[in-house]
Design a protein around this motif. Structure first.
Motif, PDB file in Angstrom:
ATOM      1  N   GLU A 192       0.682  -1.175  -0.054  1.00  0.00           N
ATOM      2  CA  GLU A 192       0.066   0.006   0.077  1.00  0.00           C
ATOM      3  C   GLU A 192       0.970   1.203  -0.023  1.00  0.00           C
ATOM      4  O   GLU A 192       0.221   2.667   0.083  1.00  0.00           O
ATOM      5  CB  GLU A 192      -1.069   0.062   1.308  1.00  0.00           C
ATOM      6  N   GLY A 193       2.098   1.210  -0.051  1.00  0.00           N
ATOM      7  CA  GLY A 193       3.053   2.137   0.126  1.00  0.00           C
ATOM      8  C   GLY A 193       3.019   2.833  -1.354  1.00  0.00           C
ATOM      9  O   GLY A 193       2.695   2.373  -2.276  1.00  0.00           O
ATOM     10  N   GLU A 194       3.683   4.259  -1.339  1.00  0.00           N
ATOM     11  CA  GLU A 194       3.937   4.734  -2.566  1.00  0.00           C
ATOM     12  C   GLU A 194       4.399   4.164  -3.853  1.00  0.00           C
ATOM     13  O   GLU A 194       3.850   4.196  -4.967  1.00  0.00           O
ATOM     14  CB  GLU A 194       4.538   6.248  -2.340  1.00  0.00           C
ATOM     15  N   ALA A 195       5.627   3.365  -3.369  1.00  0.00           N
ATOM     16  CA  ALA A 195       6.281   2.897  -4.580  1.00  0.00           C
ATOM     17  C   ALA A 195       5.331   1.832  -5.407  1.00  0.00           C
ATOM     18  O   ALA A 195       5.103   2.032  -6.456  1.00  0.00           O
ATOM     19  CB  ALA A 195       7.305   2.083  -3.823  1.00  0.00           C
ATOM     20  N   TYR A 196       4.978   1.051  -4.738  1.00  0.00           N
ATOM     21  CA  TYR A 196       4.066  -0.167  -5.512  1.00  0.00           C
ATOM     22  C   TYR A 196       2.740   0.331  -5.528  1.00  0.00           C
ATOM     23  O   TYR A 196       2.170   0.076  -6.915  1.00  0.00           O
ATOM     24  CB  TYR A 196       4.057  -1.291  -4.656  1.00  0.00           C
ATOM     25  N   GLY A 197       2.237   1.206  -4.606  1.00  0.00           N
ATOM     26  CA  GLY A 197       0.923   1.642  -4.741  1.00  0.00           C
ATOM     27  C   GLY A 197       0.913   2.443  -6.162  1.00  0.00           C
ATOM     28  O   GLY A 197      -0.233   2.392  -6.826  1.00  0.00           O
ATOM     29  N   ALA A 198       1.827   3.197  -6.522  1.00  0.00           N
ATOM     30  CA  ALA A 198       1.876   3.915  -7.850  1.00  0.00           C
ATOM     31  C   ALA A 198       1.684   3.020  -9.098  1.00  0.00           C
ATOM     32  O   ALA A 198       0.762   3.413  -9.874  1.00  0.00           O
ATOM     33  CB  ALA A 198       2.949   4.865  -7.877  1.00  0.00           C
ATOM     34  N   LEU A 199       2.356   1.959  -8.941  1.00  0.00           N
ATOM     35  CA  LEU A 199       2.038   0.932 -10.138  1.00  0.00           C
ATOM     36  C   LEU A 199       0.818   0.329 -10.055  1.00  0.00           C
ATOM     37  O   LEU A 199       0.366  -0.105 -11.163  1.00  0.00           O
ATOM     38  CB  LEU A 199       3.388  -0.050  -9.786  1.00  0.00           C
ATOM     39  N   GLY A 203      -2.054   0.684 -13.180  1.00  0.00           N
ATOM     40  CA  GLY A 203      -2.580  -0.552 -13.738  1.00  0.00           C
ATOM     41  C   GLY A 203      -1.425  -0.971 -14.625  1.00  0.00           C
ATOM     42  O   GLY A 203      -1.555  -1.974 -15.126  1.00  0.00           O
ATOM     43  N   VAL A 204      -0.321  -0.754 -14.094  1.00  0.00           N
ATOM     44  CA  VAL A 204       1.163  -1.478 -14.710  1.00  0.00           C
ATOM     45  C   VAL A 204       0.979  -2.953 -14.063  1.00  0.00           C
ATOM     46  O   VAL A 204       1.401  -3.741 -14.697  1.00  0.00           O
ATOM     47  CB  VAL A 204       2.274  -0.526 -14.261  1.00  0.00           C
ATOM     48  N   LEU A 205       0.790  -2.831 -12.743  1.00  0.00           N
ATOM     49  CA  LEU A 205       0.725  -4.542 -12.110  1.00  0.00           C
ATOM     50  C   LEU A 205      -0.520  -4.721 -11.477  1.00  0.00           C
ATOM     51  O   LEU A 205      -1.093  -3.643 -10.944  1.00  0.00           O
ATOM     52  CB  LEU A 205       1.996  -4.562 -11.203  1.00  0.00           C
ATOM     53  N   THR A 206      -0.708  -5.868 -11.247  1.00  0.00           N
ATOM     54  CA  THR A 206      -1.730  -6.235 -10.313  1.00  0.00           C
ATOM     55  C   THR A 206      -1.160  -6.880  -9.010  1.00  0.00           C
ATOM     56  O   THR A 206       0.191  -7.237  -9.012  1.00  0.00           O
ATOM     57  CB  THR A 206      -2.950  -7.207 -10.795  1.00  0.00           C
ATOM     58  N   LEU A 207      -1.964  -7.028  -7.697  1.00  0.00           N
ATOM     59  CA  LEU A 207      -1.228  -7.463  -6.579  1.00  0.00           C
ATOM     60  C   LEU A 207      -1.964  -9.156  -6.471  1.00  0.00           C
ATOM     61  O   LEU A 207      -3.205  -9.276  -6.548  1.00  0.00           O
ATOM     62  CB  LEU A 207      -1.990  -6.648  -5.513  1.00  0.00           C
ATOM     63  N   GLN A 208      -1.019  -9.978  -6.141  1.00  0.00           N
ATOM     64  CA  GLN A 208      -1.329 -11.074  -5.517  1.00  0.00           C
ATOM     65  C   GLN A 208      -0.901 -11.157  -3.992  1.00  0.00           C
ATOM     66  O   GLN A 208       0.394 -11.116  -3.804  1.00  0.00           O
ATOM     67  CB  GLN A 208      -0.891 -12.257  -6.301  1.00  0.00           C
ATOM     68  N   ALA A 209      -1.685 -10.981  -3.185  1.00  0.00           N
ATOM     69  CA  ALA A 209      -1.398 -11.199  -1.665  1.00  0.00           C
ATOM     70  C   ALA A 209      -0.870 -12.306  -1.397  1.00  0.00           C
ATOM     71  O   ALA A 209      -1.847 -13.429  -1.550  1.00  0.00           O
ATOM     72  CB  ALA A 209      -2.819 -10.513  -0.862  1.00  0.00           C
ATOM     73  N   SER A 210       0.247 -12.589  -0.771  1.00  0.00           N
ATOM     74  CA  SER A 210       0.419 -13.815  -0.013  1.00  0.00           C
ATOM     75  C   SER A 210       1.067 -13.624   1.506  1.00  0.00           C
ATOM     76  O   SER A 210       1.316 -12.588   1.999  1.00  0.00           O
ATOM     77  CB  SER A 210       1.609 -14.365  -0.878  1.00  0.00           C
ATOM     78  N   ASP A 211       0.914 -14.869   2.122  1.00  0.00           N
ATOM     79  CA  ASP A 211       1.266 -14.984   3.609  1.00  0.00           C
ATOM     80  C   ASP A 211       0.412 -14.025   4.385  1.00  0.00           C
ATOM     81  O   ASP A 211       0.785 -13.399   5.162  1.00  0.00           O
ATOM     82  CB  ASP A 211       2.959 -14.647   3.601  1.00  0.00           C
ATOM     83  N   VAL A 212      -0.952 -13.990   4.028  1.00  0.00           N
ATOM     84  CA  VAL A 212      -1.759 -13.083   4.635  1.00  0.00           C
ATOM     85  C   VAL A 212      -2.198 -13.542   5.948  1.00  0.00           C
ATOM     86  O   VAL A 212      -2.586 -12.832   6.515  1.00  0.00           O
ATOM     87  CB  VAL A 212      -3.166 -13.230   3.834  1.00  0.00           C
ATOM     88  N   PHE A 213      -1.745 -15.036   6.371  1.00  0.00           N
ATOM     89  CA  PHE A 213      -2.178 -15.151   7.895  1.00  0.00           C
ATOM     90  C   PHE A 213      -0.773 -15.251   8.646  1.00  0.00           C
ATOM     91  O   PHE A 213      -0.829 -15.780   9.801  1.00  0.00           O
ATOM     92  CB  PHE A 213      -2.847 -16.577   7.866  1.00  0.00           C
TER      93      PHE A 213
END
Length: 320
Positions: A192-199, A203-213
């Motif tokens: 959620e930070g500025e670096a990845y958030g901007a991408l 729409g340059v990247l999508t997110l796959q959330a891992s190690d969520v637990f």
């Protein structure tokens, strides 16, 4: 293909939408019998979880020669599930690369699982900065050969992800489309930070959330006895301390803490898919409740968990 109960997102623009839930491979398929694995795969395709992460863990910190990928392949074939109705994601490792090239790794991984191709592949963690022109070219050679359709990165520092995107543009080839990042109720700074958030916003990247637990801590409140993901930033004790609050919020929404964690991730518009491990049908059934919760109460979930953000002070660019 079973009808989806949740809006699906493609990993990349113009791509095929993927299920919102994914089942992980590490310490998953080797924790159940073959019959249980077959039943889990069949049910997963019915519950928006027909996305499977398959990897051969045999090098670097994962030099355990696990059979989980072989077991998955056997169960998949026995399940009778239509290959075209599911998404399969492989892993490429950088620990011994380029000594062990990507094609060698992928062919071995496909062979072990009895598969012909992966839909997408994630390039995993690295010990040193990789030769990016070579890396991008090698991944694209696999795409050209038809062994994989797209690719992404796993917990890379933002500078190297940006470098990969730029290099792909320079070479005129396929760029990474998805970032598999540690992300969840407690760890948010990187995704959620500025670096990845901007991408993500662009729409340059999508997110796959891992190690969520967090290795199961945020699903059960118990410290894991098995090997789990790295404790980036050394904050696992702080994460364990928020479990009672997570459990309280989950009870208020009428779901398990695990379902709450998945719903939290899905409430982020950047999230295309949430990856988790499930070794019992009951876990999968309970986790599916996250979809309805995210659809009906996504903003309320985020608001209720605002005080559970543990890694606020950890750098958001992936540099630790």
């Amino acid at each position: 293909m079973p009808e989806s109960t949740y809006p699906r997102t493609a990993l990349q623009r113009g791509g095929v939408p993927v299920p919102p839930l994914a089942l992980g491979s590490w310490n998953t398929w080797d924790r159940m019998s073959k019959d249980e694995a077959v039943a889990l795969i069949r049910r997963a395709t019915e519950l928006d979880a027909g996305f499977f992460d398959i990897a051969y863990y045999n090098m670097g910190p994962h030099a355990e020669n696990s059979r989980t990928d072989i077991l998955f392949g056997e169960a998949l074939r026995a399940s009778g599930v239509d290959r075209d109705g599911i998404t399969l994601c492989g892993k490429l490792w950088l620990w011994d690369w380029p000594n062990q090239g990507f094609r060698q790794q992928l062919v071995e991984s496909l062979g072990r699982a009895g598969l012909e191709r992966f839909d997408t592949v994630v390039v995993g963690d690295y010990g040193k900065v990789p030769d990016m022109p070579r890396l991008v070219a090698e991944v694209n050679a696999l795409i050209s050969e038809g062994l994989v359709d797209s690719w992404g990165i796993n917990n890379w520092q933002i500078a190297h992800t940006t470098q990969a995107l730029d290099e792909a543009e320079t070479q005129g080839v396929v760029a990474p489309v998805v970032a598999q990042l540690k992300y969840g109720i407690a760890r948010r700074s990187m995704a959620e930070g500025e670096a990845y958030g901007a991408l993500f916003d662009a729409g340059v990247l999508t997110l796959q959330a891992s190690d969520v637990f967090e290795g199961g801590i945020l699903a059960t409140g118990r410290q894991p006895e098995r090997k789990v993901g790295a404790d980036v930033g050394g904050i696992r004790e702080q994460i364990a301390a928020i479990y009672p609050e997570v459990a309280r919020v989950a009870a208020g929404f009428g779901v398990t803490p695990a379902a709450l964690g998945i719903a939290f991730c899905l409430s982020n518009p950047a999230t295309a898919n949430v990856l988790f491990g499930a070794s019992r049908l009951a876990q999968l059934e309970q986790n599916h409740a996250a979809l309805e919760l995210a659809l009906a109460h996504g903003p309320e979930v985020r608001a209720a968990l605002a005080g559970c953000w543990v890694d606020r002070d950890v750098r958001a660019d992936g540099v630790w």
